[in-house]
Scaffold this motif. Structure first.
Motif, PDB file in Angstrom:
ATOM      1  N   PRO A 255       0.844  -1.198   0.000  1.00 40.58           N
ATOM      2  CA  PRO A 255       0.000   0.000   0.000  1.00 40.58           C
ATOM      3  C   PRO A 255       0.877   1.244   0.000  1.00 40.58           C
ATOM      4  CG  PRO A 255      -0.005  -1.043   2.177  1.00 40.58           C
ATOM      5  CD  PRO A 255       0.716  -1.985   1.249  1.00 40.58           C
ATOM      6  N   VAL A 256       0.515   2.228  -0.819  1.00 42.26           N
ATOM      7  CA  VAL A 256       1.337   3.425  -0.948  1.00 42.26           C
ATOM      8  C   VAL A 256       0.493   4.653  -0.639  1.00 42.26           C
ATOM      9  CG1 VAL A 256       2.846   2.363  -2.662  1.00 42.26           C
ATOM     10  CG2 VAL A 256       0.846   3.678  -3.411  1.00 42.26           C
ATOM     11  N   GLY A 257       1.151   5.766  -0.400  1.00 45.69           N
ATOM     12  CA  GLY A 257       0.451   7.020  -0.136  1.00 45.69           C
ATOM     13  C   GLY A 257       1.348   8.203  -0.387  1.00 45.69           C
ATOM     14  N   ASN A 258       0.748   9.360  -0.541  1.00 42.40           N
ATOM     15  CA  ASN A 258       1.495  10.603  -0.695  1.00 42.40           C
ATOM     16  C   ASN A 258       1.889  11.162   0.664  1.00 42.40           C
ATOM     17  OD1 ASN A 258       1.717  11.174  -3.517  1.00 42.40           O
ATOM     18  ND2 ASN A 258      -0.469  11.706  -3.575  1.00 42.40           N
ATOM     19  N   ILE A 259       3.079  11.746   0.734  1.00 39.74           N
ATOM     20  CA  ILE A 259       3.533  12.399   1.960  1.00 39.74           C
ATOM     21  C   ILE A 259       2.859  13.759   2.128  1.00 39.74           C
ATOM     22  CG2 ILE A 259       5.568  13.348   3.126  1.00 39.74           C
ATOM     23  CD1 ILE A 259       7.230  11.205   1.662  1.00 39.74           C
ATOM     24  N   LEU A 260       2.430  14.354   1.025  1.00 41.98           N
ATOM     25  CA  LEU A 260       1.825  15.687   1.001  1.00 41.98           C
ATOM     26  C   LEU A 260       2.846  16.748   1.394  1.00 41.98           C
ATOM     27  CD1 LEU A 260      -1.707  14.881   2.493  1.00 41.98           C
ATOM     28  CD2 LEU A 260      -0.970  14.915   0.097  1.00 41.98           C
ATOM     29  N   LEU A 261       3.900  16.772   0.599  1.00 39.41           N
ATOM     30  CA  LEU A 261       5.001  17.711   0.791  1.00 39.41           C
ATOM     31  C   LEU A 261       5.396  18.219  -0.585  1.00 39.41           C
ATOM     32  CD1 LEU A 261       6.807  18.620   3.248  1.00 39.41           C
ATOM     33  CD2 LEU A 261       8.429  16.859   2.518  1.00 39.41           C
ATOM     34  N   SER A 262       5.777  19.473  -0.697  1.00 34.10           N
ATOM     35  CA  SER A 262       6.168  20.009  -1.998  1.00 34.10           C
ATOM     36  C   SER A 262       7.530  19.457  -2.416  1.00 34.10           C
ATOM     37  CB  SER A 262       6.229  21.538  -1.961  1.00 34.10           C
ATOM     38  OG  SER A 262       7.342  21.984  -1.202  1.00 34.10           O
ATOM     39  N   ASN A 263       7.733  19.336  -3.720  1.00 32.35           N
ATOM     40  CA  ASN A 263       9.030  18.888  -4.234  1.00 32.35           C
ATOM     41  C   ASN A 263      10.154  19.788  -3.735  1.00 32.35           C
ATOM     42  OD1 ASN A 263       7.482  17.072  -5.644  1.00 32.35           O
ATOM     43  ND2 ASN A 263       8.172  17.690  -7.685  1.00 32.35           N
ATOM     44  N   GLU A 264       9.920  21.090  -3.766  1.00 32.14           N
ATOM     45  CA  GLU A 264      10.978  22.047  -3.419  1.00 32.14           C
ATOM     46  C   GLU A 264      11.408  21.888  -1.965  1.00 32.14           C
ATOM     47  OE1 GLU A 264       8.832  23.106  -6.938  1.00 32.14           O
ATOM     48  OE2 GLU A 264       8.078  22.777  -4.884  1.00 32.14           O
TER      49      GLU A 264
END
Length: 414
Positions: A255-264
């Motif tokens: 199972p995967v998910g987004n960290i919700l952090l900008s690339n920069e």
């Protein structure tokens, strides 16, 4: 630093409209001898970024440490020892070349398929994740050291659920805050749950490696804000998988998910932690399209783009439709290094005994699988004892399981 060479300066003085581009300078290449090097790519080309990565592995000083960060356009990256027909729904990679009546295209358009030079499993890249690479001397390499560095970077951004698991991946724990954990422990969080708990950690970055005699490369893909999480499973689910027996490395689904952090913010934090780890904080060197001017990098791109590299490096496998109830002509193919090496046909009603099996049509033996653009052309006139309807059903099944590669039109549906 990228500098303008004389050819570029002359071009800028021309009165004709020109596209400004940077040129690769000797000063840039001289940095390969620095003990600590940090690079960030401005390119979104997966073939180029992986080739720059390989060039840095081969050409950076043996005792140096190197950080490379890059973002790719939508692409599927398979491991060095993986099978694209097993790992990927190949028909979705270039929807314009295939009839989609038997699937639901996610709508991303063309997606690159790249076999990388390191091991490990298949990953999906897009602009919502950042790829990180660290190269160091082999004698100093451990499988956790640089994953721990990335976890420290995430925690520095407030992501306190991040940790390194036993598979050397980076995960986000999903439990309630219940444990007291030391802040320096990158392998535990206060949010861990028991093994039997249904709230499984979400994988946000895998790990893959390439080791040479003097150098070690560790890289991963960090899921930050991918807009494609809901459709990635479409791409990474091959319809042929239930019908295959294969050697090589098979991906482990998590199972995967987004960290919700900008690339920069992620990039800046990883660069900071890399500087702390190796006691050297300097400006990152930009790399990009100008690196294609270097022969080694350009040849690396050409190799990764070649069908010989993508398909003929595939470990041995076989595929059989004997368990499929919708076909009534049985076919089994054995494929070695992407080339059909043996197989048989058989009419199902005969029970597979004795004369029920026949050899493959002569034209299939020794054929490179990725060169086949129409199974109708291969089988249509080669099974005279089998009815046209049965052959048509068999060919349709083969087109679903073993579609032509990217850019080669599927001529089955005319």
């Amino acid at each position: 630093m990228i500098v303008w060479n004389s050819a570029c300066r002359s071009a800028r003085l021309s009165t004709r409209p020109l596209t400004v581009r940077r040129c690769l300078s000797q000063r840039t290449l001289d940095r390969l001898t620095d003990p600590v090097q940090s690079y960030i790519s401005t390119s979104r080309d997966p073939y180029l970024n992986l080739s720059i990565e390989h060039f840095l592995l081969q050409q950076s000083a043996p005792e140096s440490v190197v950080l490379l960060l890059y973002v790719n356009r939508p692409s599927i990256i398979i491991g060095r020892n993986q099978n694209p027909w097993l790992e990927v729904n190949l028909a979705l990679l270039d929807p314009s070349s295939h009839d989609q009546s038997y699937s639901e295209p996610p709508g991303l358009g063309a997606v690159d398929l790249v076999r990388r030079r390191s091991g490990g499993g298949t990953v999906f890249h897009d602009e919502g994740n950042v790829n990180w690479t660290v190269i160091c001397p082999s004698k100093d390499f451990t499988r956790d050291q640089h994953a721990e560095m990335v976890v420290r970077a995430l925690r520095d951004c407030g992501i306190d659920r991040a940790r390194v698991n036993v598979r050397h991946d980076i995960v986000l724990d999903q439990g309630q805050h219940s444990l007291t954990i030391g802040s320096d422990d990158t392998h535990s969080t206060p949010y861990q749950t028991p093994e039997a708990d249904a709230r499984k950690p979400l994988k946000v970055s895998g790990s893959a490696y390439k080791l040479t005699r003097q150098r070690a490369l560790h890289h991963g893909t960090c899921l930050l804000s991918s807009p494609n999480l809901n459709i990635i499973p479409h791409y990474l689910h091959s319809p042929a998988k239930p019908y295959m027996t294969a050697r090589g490395v098979e991906s482990v689904s998590s199972p995967v998910g987004n960290i919700l952090l900008s690339n920069e913010r992620f990039i800046a934090s990883v660069q900071k932690q890399f500087g702390k780890l190796y006691r050297s904080i300097g400006d990152a060197q930009e790399v990009g399209d100008e690196w294609q001017e270097h022969d080694s990098v350009r040849k690396g791109c050409d190799e990764l783009k070649s069908p010989e590299w993508t398909y003929l490096q595939t470990p041995q496998f076989s595929i059989s439709n004997q368990s499929d109830t919708l076909t009534d002509v049985d076919l089994e193919l054995s494929v070695r290094n992407g080339v059909i090496s043996s197989g048989f046909c058989g009419t199902r009603k005969s029970g597979y005994s004795g004369a029920a099996r026949t050899g493959l049509p002569a034209g299939l033996d020794g054929r490179r699988l990725h060169d086949i653009s129409s199974w109708d052309d291969e089988l249509g006139g080669s099974l005279p004892s089998v009815s046209h309807d049965r052959v048509t059903r068999l060919c349709k099944w083969l087109h679903m399981m073993l579609p032509p590669p990217i850019g080669r039109p599927n001529t089955h549906f005319r």
